[in-house]
Each structure stands twice: as structure tokens, then as C-alpha cells.
Write a protein that holds these residues in place. Structure first.
Motif: not given
Length: 393
Positions: A6-14
Motif C-alpha cells: 500500500n505504501d509503495w502504491l501510494w508513494h508520493e513520487r507516483f
């Protein structure tokens, strides 16, 4: 593991512009910002809309169709035949002539009797006219209410008249309650359309409709989560403006109010072409592609948004071609023909076949003396009118 995913999916850089974090979009000092978790409310709301829809169709749409004189065509059911039914379900609805001959031999029927069975069986799966009317009445009611509500919410907003204002101080734009409620209601409606797709009338552009609904749900959810509601609201309002006219035109087509149907269809066509082929690319696509990164660097969310909008534009072009075909037919014949996306009701006999051949298969006897003929100009015209088409088609 789920937390890391979940943290990776919603990473700010994306999803966010450079140098912007989710922490900056938390509620503070009386200012409310959209959050991705808010979109989950669309699921129970969609289920509620499904209940409201079937209630509306049952107690408003159906009585209204009867009051306006919408009548279903009488259909003769196909006689139960295990061999033909198995082929129909497992291998195809329209076998070739050689396959027809083989099936006729296996069942002890003539070729024409087998052809007639498949025609009747296909007709059984086609939706009746009252079902089409009820579905169109529900969509018309929603699109009209949504368009009026959206206009009331956006009328005094600067970005409705100047789309470049969608990017003013983005993404630090506080959310207004009216816009939030209307936005989530639209999301819930399109989720409900996906839920009811297996039960709705299937037209020839069914695959394009599925793509459109999925792209719309993703686009609304994505734009809400990234606080792109300003540009998203313009997209929704443009679509609702034409959609309510289309559904109204369908309603009058099913009731055979030809002049009003033709007038509404022409108005719908003009609104559709202007909003989808002029305003959408020149205002929406232009501002999302150029203005959105005038003060911000490009990021993944920027590309993702534009890809979704381009897919919508391609669907607009596809449907524009279908509309142009209908307009050409309108100009040629002087009145609106059937929807080119619709499936046409098949007669029991066609291509010169005798009308009494099909009853022989179901009852083993010829048509009773004195019975009304099932073919001919009058029955053909009645069949087309009951299917929502003019006698000319």
C-alpha cells in the motif's frame, strides 16, 4: 506485506507533483482536502443506487411505459430441443448453413425448421421494449438531475468558465462540500452501472461501453484522490449535458413519437459533437496537457491522467462515427432510423420462407385455418415498430 504494498502504491513520487507530500494535503485549520479512502463510500452508495434504480423502474418506469403505449412484440418461444440448445449455448448463436444441415439431420428436422428454431431462440434472449424503456428512463432521470446539480455547484466557480483556473494553487485546493457530494455520487452511479452490466440491454458497442465505464470509474477515483476535482468536474458536466438528451431521445423513440424523437436526436447530435469533439479536446485535453505543468514539473500522475482522457476521446470519436451514420440515414429517409447499436428483432420466417413452416416444428401441424398470417408487410411492420423502429427500417 499489505502495508508495504500500500505504501509503495501510494508513494508520493507516483501521484503528486515534485516537492509535494501527502502530509501537506491533510485537513488543517478548517480546510478539508480529499483523501483516497473517501472513494470507498462509493461501494455502498452504488448498491443503494441499484436498489433505487430497480424500484424506480418497477414503480415509475414500467407504469409510465404502459401509460405512453409502449408494447412488447409477441414472441413465439422455441420448442425445447436439447441438441439445438446445447449448440446454441456452447458453440454459437448463428451456425453456418453446413452446421445447420448437420443439426437438422441429428434432430430429424428440416433445414428451415432448424433455422426457424435458432431465430426464435435468439429472439428469446433479446430484451423487450419495456425493459429498454425502463432502463432509458432511469438513466435519463439520473443524468438530468446530475447535470442540473453539477451546473448549480459549478456555476459560480471560476474554472467552469476559464479551465486554466483548475491549476491555480494546485494541489493545495480546499474541497467544497457540494462538489465533494456531487463527485462521489457520480462515482457511485458509474460503479452501479458496472454492477448491473450483466443484466442490462447489450448493444453492439457493449465492449466500448465496458471500457468507458471502467475508465470513468478509474478517472473519477484517481482525480478525487489527487485533488484533481476541478478538471474532473468539467469532464463530468460535459458528458452529462449530452447523455440526458440521448436518453430522452430513446424514450420518445420507444413510444413512437417520431417528430419529437427526431428533434431531440438532432439537438443531442449537435451538443455531442460540440462538447466531445470541440470543447473536450480544445479545453480539457489542452489544459491538462499544457497548463497543468506550467508551474509544476511532469510526474507519473500527469501522464496517467492524460492517458485516461485520451482513451475517452477515442471513444468519443468512435461514437461520433455511429451518430454520423444515423444522421446520414436521417437525411436520406427523412426520419430517424433505429439505433445502429441495437439488435434487430428477427422474424420467424425470412428470405422468402413460408410462414407456416415454423408452426409445423412446434405443433407438428400446419397453421390453423382462419388464423392470422405471421408474415407479410403488416406483420413485418408491426414487428419493427414493436422493436422500437419505424416501418421503413
Amino acid at each position: 506485506m499489505w502495508s508495504r504494498l500500500n505504501d509503495w502504491l501510494w508513494h508520493e513520487r507516483f501521484w503528486l507533483p515534485p516537492n509535494v507530500s501527502w502530509a501537506q494535503l491533510e485537513d488543517r485549520d478548517g480546510l478539508v482536502f480529499p483523501h483516497p479512502r473517501d472513494t470507498l463510500v462509493a461501494v455502498p452508495l452504488a448498491l443503494a443506487l441499484v436498489v433505487v434504480r430497480f424500484t424506480f423502474e418497477r414503480f415509475i418506469g414500467l407504469p409510465l411505459s404502459q401509460w405512453l403505449g409502449v408494447r412488447n412484440q409477441t414472441r413465439r418461444p422455441a420448442k425445447p430441443n436439447a441438441t439445438l440448445e446445447k449448440y446454441f449455448v456452447m458453440k454459437g448463436r448463428k451456425p453456418t448453413e453446413s452446421q445447420m444441415n448437420l443439426l437438422a439431420t441429428q434432430c430429424g428436422l428440416t433445414l428451415r425448421q432448424t433455422q426457424c428454431w435458432f431465430r426464435r431462440r435468439r429472439n428469446q434472449d433479446r430484451p423487450c421494449l419495456t425493459k429498454k424503456f425502463c432502463e432509458a428512463s432511469w438513466r435519463f432521470a439520473f443524468y438530468l438531475c446530475s447535470f442540473i446539480s453539477g451546473t448549480m455547484v459549478l456555476y459560480h466557480e471560476s474554472w467552469l468558465w476559464t479551465p486554466v483556473m483548475c491549476w491555480e494553487n494546485y494541489p493545495h485546493q480546499p474541497m467544497k462540500p457540494g462538489l465533494c457530494h456531487w463527485y462521489l455520487l457520480e462515482l457511485s452511479f458509474y460503479v452501479s452501472l458496472l454492477m448491473t452490466l450483466p443484466f442490462d440491454t447489450k448493444r453492439k458497442d457493449f465492449k466500448e461501453q465496458v471500457i468507458h465505464h471502467f475508465v470513468t470509474v478509474i478517472l473519477i477515483s484517481f482525480s478525487y484522490s489527487l485533488n484533481l476535482m476541478r478538471i474532473g468536474s468539467l469532464v463530468l458536466l460535459l458528458h452529462d449535458s449530452a447523455d440526458c438528451l440521448l436518453e430522452a431521445s430513446k424514450l420518445f423513440n420507444y413510444t413512437h413519437w417520431r417528430r419529437l424523437c427526431d428533434t431531440l436526436f438532432i439537438i443531442f447530435s449537435l451538443v455531442f459533437f460540440y462538447t466531445r469533439l470541440v470543447l473536450f479536446p480544445t479545453q480539457i485535453l489542452y489544459t491538462t496537457y499544457y497548463d497543468s505543468i506550467a508551474n509544476l514539473g511532469p510526474f507519473f500522475g500527469y501522464y496517467f491522467l492524460n492517458i485516461l482522457l485520451v482513451i475517452l476521446q477515442l471513444l468519443h470519436v468512435f461514437w461520433s462515427c455511429l451518430i454520423l451514420r444515423m444522421i446520414y440515414s436521417f437525411i436520406k429517409k427523412g426520419q430517424m432510423e433505429k439505433d445502429v447499436r441495437s439488435d434487430v428483432e428477427e422474424l420467424d420466417s425470412s428470405d422468402g420462407e413460408a410462414a407456416e413452416e415454423c408452426p409445423q416444428m412446434t405443433s407438428g401441424a400446419a397453421q390453423r385455418p382462419g388464423a392470422a398470417p405471421t408474415d407479410g408487410p403488416r406483420s413485418r411492420a408491426a414487428g419493427r415498430m414493436a422493436n422500437g423502429h419505424t416501418p421503413d427500417t
